[in-house]
Design a protein around this motif. Structure first.
Motif, PDB file in Angstrom:
ATOM      1  N   GLN A  71       0.833  -1.156   0.046  1.00 38.21           N
ATOM      2  CA  GLN A  71       0.122   0.198   0.107  1.00 38.21           C
ATOM      3  C   GLN A  71       0.904   1.316  -0.061  1.00 38.21           C
ATOM      4  O   GLN A  71       1.680   1.474   0.869  1.00 38.21           O
ATOM      5  CB  GLN A  71      -0.878   0.076   1.253  1.00 38.21           C
ATOM      6  CG  GLN A  71      -1.856   1.228   1.351  1.00 38.21           C
ATOM      7  CD  GLN A  71      -2.689   1.576   0.233  1.00 38.21           C
ATOM      8  OE1 GLN A  71      -3.467   0.415   0.140  1.00 38.21           O
ATOM      9  NE2 GLN A  71      -2.905   2.483  -0.537  1.00 38.21           N
ATOM     10  N   SER A  72       0.776   2.263  -1.165  1.00 36.25           N
ATOM     11  CA  SER A  72       1.277   3.512  -0.965  1.00 36.25           C
ATOM     12  C   SER A  72       0.549   4.274  -0.107  1.00 36.25           C
ATOM     13  O   SER A  72      -0.639   4.515  -0.302  1.00 36.25           O
ATOM     14  CB  SER A  72       1.384   3.964  -2.611  1.00 36.25           C
ATOM     15  OG  SER A  72       2.290   3.163  -3.245  1.00 36.25           O
ATOM     16  N   LEU A  73       1.343   5.166   0.602  1.00 35.84           N
ATOM     17  CA  LEU A  73       0.687   6.184   1.528  1.00 35.84           C
ATOM     18  C   LEU A  73       1.178   7.699   1.371  1.00 35.84           C
ATOM     19  O   LEU A  73       2.734   7.680   0.651  1.00 35.84           O
ATOM     20  CB  LEU A  73       0.959   5.936   2.960  1.00 35.84           C
ATOM     21  CG  LEU A  73       0.126   4.488   3.213  1.00 35.84           C
ATOM     22  CD1 LEU A  73       0.753   4.314   4.601  1.00 35.84           C
ATOM     23  CD2 LEU A  73      -1.226   4.568   3.088  1.00 35.84           C
ATOM     24  N   PHE A  74       0.736   8.699   1.783  1.00 39.68           N
ATOM     25  CA  PHE A  74       1.203   9.976   1.729  1.00 39.68           C
ATOM     26  C   PHE A  74       1.978  10.585   0.562  1.00 39.68           C
ATOM     27  O   PHE A  74       3.082  10.838   0.345  1.00 39.68           O
ATOM     28  CB  PHE A  74       2.407  10.079   2.814  1.00 39.68           C
ATOM     29  CG  PHE A  74       1.921   9.630   4.290  1.00 39.68           C
ATOM     30  CD1 PHE A  74       0.883  10.097   4.776  1.00 39.68           C
ATOM     31  CD2 PHE A  74       2.523   8.587   4.937  1.00 39.68           C
ATOM     32  CE1 PHE A  74       0.343   9.568   5.920  1.00 39.68           C
ATOM     33  CE2 PHE A  74       2.003   7.962   5.947  1.00 39.68           C
ATOM     34  CZ  PHE A  74       0.904   8.658   6.636  1.00 39.68           C
ATOM     35  N   GLY A  75       1.231  10.232  -0.644  1.00 37.04           N
ATOM     36  CA  GLY A  75       1.445  10.878  -1.787  1.00 37.04           C
ATOM     37  C   GLY A  75       2.778   9.827  -2.541  1.00 37.04           C
ATOM     38  O   GLY A  75       3.814  10.489  -3.190  1.00 37.04           O
ATOM     39  N   ASP A  76       2.689   8.665  -2.143  1.00 38.71           N
ATOM     40  CA  ASP A  76       3.689   7.648  -2.570  1.00 38.71           C
ATOM     41  C   ASP A  76       5.201   7.936  -1.926  1.00 38.71           C
ATOM     42  O   ASP A  76       6.053   7.202  -2.277  1.00 38.71           O
ATOM     43  CB  ASP A  76       3.856   7.704  -4.146  1.00 38.71           C
ATOM     44  CG  ASP A  76       2.566   7.222  -4.719  1.00 38.71           C
ATOM     45  OD1 ASP A  76       1.776   6.302  -4.158  1.00 38.71           O
ATOM     46  OD2 ASP A  76       2.463   7.623  -5.907  1.00 38.71           O
ATOM     47  N   LEU A  77       5.012   8.521  -0.947  1.00 37.05           N
ATOM     48  CA  LEU A  77       6.377   8.772  -0.241  1.00 37.05           C
ATOM     49  C   LEU A  77       6.674   7.663   0.611  1.00 37.05           C
ATOM     50  O   LEU A  77       7.884   7.225   1.127  1.00 37.05           O
ATOM     51  CB  LEU A  77       6.247   9.913   0.745  1.00 37.05           C
ATOM     52  CG  LEU A  77       6.211  11.434  -0.079  1.00 37.05           C
ATOM     53  CD1 LEU A  77       6.127  12.459   0.933  1.00 37.05           C
ATOM     54  CD2 LEU A  77       7.618  11.582  -0.939  1.00 37.05           C
ATOM     55  N   THR A  78       5.608   6.949   1.126  1.00 37.98           N
ATOM     56  CA  THR A  78       5.631   5.585   2.031  1.00 37.98           C
ATOM     57  C   THR A  78       5.043   4.381   1.388  1.00 37.98           C
ATOM     58  O   THR A  78       3.915   4.700   0.680  1.00 37.98           O
ATOM     59  CB  THR A  78       4.893   6.115   3.274  1.00 37.98           C
ATOM     60  OG1 THR A  78       5.509   7.072   3.998  1.00 37.98           O
ATOM     61  CG2 THR A  78       5.183   4.913   4.413  1.00 37.98           C
ATOM     62  N   THR A  79       5.678   3.281   1.462  1.00 40.07           N
ATOM     63  CA  THR A  79       5.004   1.989   0.837  1.00 40.07           C
ATOM     64  C   THR A  79       5.301   1.150   2.065  1.00 40.07           C
ATOM     65  O   THR A  79       6.130   0.814   2.823  1.00 40.07           O
ATOM     66  CB  THR A  79       5.658   1.688  -0.405  1.00 40.07           C
ATOM     67  OG1 THR A  79       5.553   2.592  -1.422  1.00 40.07           O
ATOM     68  CG2 THR A  79       5.069   0.372  -0.603  1.00 40.07           C
ATOM     69  N   VAL A  80       4.007   0.683   2.494  1.00 41.83           N
ATOM     70  CA  VAL A  80       3.908  -0.578   3.543  1.00 41.83           C
ATOM     71  C   VAL A  80       3.752  -1.990   3.028  1.00 41.83           C
ATOM     72  O   VAL A  80       2.641  -1.904   2.288  1.00 41.83           O
ATOM     73  CB  VAL A  80       3.089  -0.131   4.616  1.00 41.83           C
ATOM     74  CG1 VAL A  80       2.887  -1.378   5.633  1.00 41.83           C
ATOM     75  CG2 VAL A  80       3.152   1.113   5.262  1.00 41.83           C
ATOM     76  N   THR A  81       4.418  -2.829   3.129  1.00 40.59           N
ATOM     77  CA  THR A  81       4.018  -4.418   2.465  1.00 40.59           C
ATOM     78  C   THR A  81       4.059  -5.244   3.603  1.00 40.59           C
ATOM     79  O   THR A  81       4.786  -5.280   4.387  1.00 40.59           O
ATOM     80  CB  THR A  81       5.128  -4.590   1.485  1.00 40.59           C
ATOM     81  OG1 THR A  81       5.286  -3.868   0.489  1.00 40.59           O
ATOM     82  CG2 THR A  81       5.224  -6.030   0.815  1.00 40.59           C
ATOM     83  N   MET A  82       2.866  -6.000   3.540  1.00 39.98           N
ATOM     84  CA  MET A  82       2.791  -7.121   4.476  1.00 39.98           C
ATOM     85  C   MET A  82       2.659  -8.524   3.732  1.00 39.98           C
ATOM     86  O   MET A  82       1.927  -8.536   2.681  1.00 39.98           O
ATOM     87  CB  MET A  82       1.631  -6.877   5.303  1.00 39.98           C
ATOM     88  CG  MET A  82       1.829  -5.732   6.279  1.00 39.98           C
ATOM     89  SD  MET A  82       0.220  -5.536   7.319  1.00 39.98           S
ATOM     90  CE  MET A  82      -0.959  -5.110   6.182  1.00 39.98           C
ATOM     91  N   GLY A  83       3.458  -9.335   4.157  1.00 45.56           N
ATOM     92  CA  GLY A  83       3.400 -10.680   3.156  1.00 45.56           C
ATOM     93  C   GLY A  83       3.318 -12.006   4.361  1.00 45.56           C
ATOM     94  O   GLY A  83       3.696 -11.887   5.469  1.00 45.56           O
ATOM     95  N   PHE A  84       2.829 -12.892   3.829  1.00 43.60           N
ATOM     96  CA  PHE A  84       2.766 -14.312   4.459  1.00 43.60           C
ATOM     97  C   PHE A  84       2.999 -15.358   3.321  1.00 43.60           C
ATOM     98  O   PHE A  84       2.696 -15.465   2.153  1.00 43.60           O
ATOM     99  CB  PHE A  84       1.312 -14.362   4.977  1.00 43.60           C
ATOM    100  CG  PHE A  84       1.157 -15.761   5.920  1.00 43.60           C
ATOM    101  CD1 PHE A  84       1.870 -16.486   6.657  1.00 43.60           C
ATOM    102  CD2 PHE A  84       0.635 -16.848   4.857  1.00 43.60           C
ATOM    103  CE1 PHE A  84       1.654 -17.563   7.236  1.00 43.60           C
ATOM    104  CE2 PHE A  84       0.313 -18.258   5.318  1.00 43.60           C
ATOM    105  CZ  PHE A  84       0.745 -18.456   6.530  1.00 43.60           C
ATOM    106  N   SER A  85       3.935 -16.375   3.748  1.00 44.08           N
ATOM    107  CA  SER A  85       4.043 -17.405   2.960  1.00 44.08           C
ATOM    108  C   SER A  85       3.901 -18.827   3.906  1.00 44.08           C
ATOM    109  O   SER A  85       4.473 -18.886   4.916  1.00 44.08           O
ATOM    110  CB  SER A  85       5.487 -17.544   2.171  1.00 44.08           C
ATOM    111  OG  SER A  85       6.468 -17.593   3.140  1.00 44.08           O
TER     112      SER A  85
END
Length: 391
Positions: free
Chosen positions: A142-156
């Motif tokens: 997910q991109s936040l704050f005008g694409d200044l921040t990107t958060v990624t959550m993953g599971f395998s």
């Protein structure tokens, strides 16, 4: 006789996994894990030839990745990865005979873009004579704050089958869950930061079915018995990385990673790298990496007697050791004006040299008093030839 030819056939597994991570980053786009959200990966085809030579182990083979999307919502990728392995490592020499084997890995991944969010789903299958693995992974970026921040959550989730070439009825399972969260942050117009946390839980048959430990038999000699590991393992790792872009299109990077698990292994990794452009089409890379770890609580090079404790192992990857590496790379971009369906292309070459030094794992091939043999050390070379085509 078959056992003599195949004993320690999985001895090199941890070493090979470390090596494969060196090449796997090139195909990160094919795993379903995204570093940025809001933009689908570009359509491209990648071809890699990799070579590892060190410690009596030689690994060579190709890897091919193809990615194609509709440029709006979906992107699909497929990856084929192969290894031809020839091993006469210290483990094999002291516990059996040299061997060769083949390993293939296939993966497929789908990315779906909705607004500033990318959903990714992938599956990987790995097949070798005595180890089968299937892993499914899912992530959200997910991109936040005008694409200044990107958060990624993953599971395998992975399920592996451990086999034994000299025992047709031998089959054990390993279940593995991996949780990951990362934060990519643009700090200034020239500085980017990436922070990543990873948790891995494993349950099942975690040791090598071929490897043995050695112990004092009480009569001035040495006895051996199969390793015995705990049936569970939980590890945590946190890493941070910075990339700073210099005014003349160069970039310098630095990173640190801390790893710890409930086998009492603590590890630290430090990395530095520099990229320098030359004219319009050339890029040159220089990197340095330092790694150090403590040993597992149940590890020993030489035990005082048979069945000395509940768990015991003599895998050098569980011992206390350090390694250094330097890397040199060069890449050249061509076909910048396109050719037929190709929009551009790039060719790259990368070379890494490693020095391994073990603090409590001894080289039995050198002889000497039992338990006081010289400490083991070796060097390794990794070569990667890489071609990317955008279309």
């Amino acid at each position: 006789m078959q056992k003599a030819a195949r004993v320690a056939a999985v001895v090199a597994t941890n070493m090979l996994h470390r090596y494969k991570k060196l090449t796997a980053f090139i195909f990160l786009a094919g795993t379903g894990i995204q570093l940025t959200a809001g933009v689908l990966p570009e359509d491209r085809a990648d071809a890699l030839y990799h070579s590892y030579d060190g410690g009596g182990v030689e690994v060579t083979g190709p890897s091919i990745l193809i990615r194609k999307g509709d440029k709006k919502r979906f992107s699909v990728s497929g990856n084929y990865y192969a290894d031809s392995i020839s091993s006469a490592s210290i483990d094999v020499i002291t516990q059996g005979s040299p061997y060769t084997e083949q390993r293939t890995q296939k993966s497929i991944a789908v990315d779906y873009l909705h607004a500033d969010t990318i959903f990714s789903l992938g599956h990987t299958n790995s097949d070798e004579s005595d180890y089968l693995s299937d892993t499914t992974n899912f992530s959200i970026s997910q991109s936040l704050f005008g694409d200044l921040t990107t958060v990624t959550m993953g599971f395998s989730r992975g399920r592996d089958d451990v086999l034994k070439n000299d025992a047709s009825g031998f089959k054990r399972n390993v279940d593995r869950n991996q949780y990951q969260i990362s934060l990519s942050q643009i700090l200034t117009k020239n500085l980017i930061m990436l922070v990543n946390y990873e948790n891995v839980t494993e349950e099942g048959f975690l040791n090598n079915p071929y490897r043995s430990v050695r112990y004092d038999n009480g009569s001035g000699g040495t006895g051996t018995q199969p390793e015995k590991y705990p049936g569970t393992r939980t590890s945590n790792a946190i890493a941070t990385r910075f990339k700073y872009y210099l005014p003349y299109r160069a970039a310098v990077g630095a990173g640190y990673r801390f790893f710890t698990d409930d086998w009492e292994i603590d590890a630290h990794t430090f990395e530095l790298d520099y990229r320098h452009p030359l004219k319009k089409h050339w890029d040159f890379d220089l990197s340095y990496r330092f790694y150090t770890q403590s040993d597992a609580e149940f590890y020993s090079d030489f035990f005082p007697f048979r069945n000395p404790q509940t768990f015991f192992g003599r895998d050098k990857e569980l011992s206390e050791f350090t390694n250094h590496s330097i890397g040199l790379g060069v890449s050249y971009e061509f076909l910048e004006n396109g050719w037929n369906f190709i929009s551009k292309a790039k060719a790259s070459f990368k070379y890494n040299h490693f020095w391994y030094e073990y603090d409590n794992y001894r080289d039995l091939t050198q002889g000497g008093t039992v338990g006081e043999e010289p400490l083991y050390e070796f060097e390794a070379d990794v070569i990667q030839l890489f071609i990317s085509v955008w279309y």
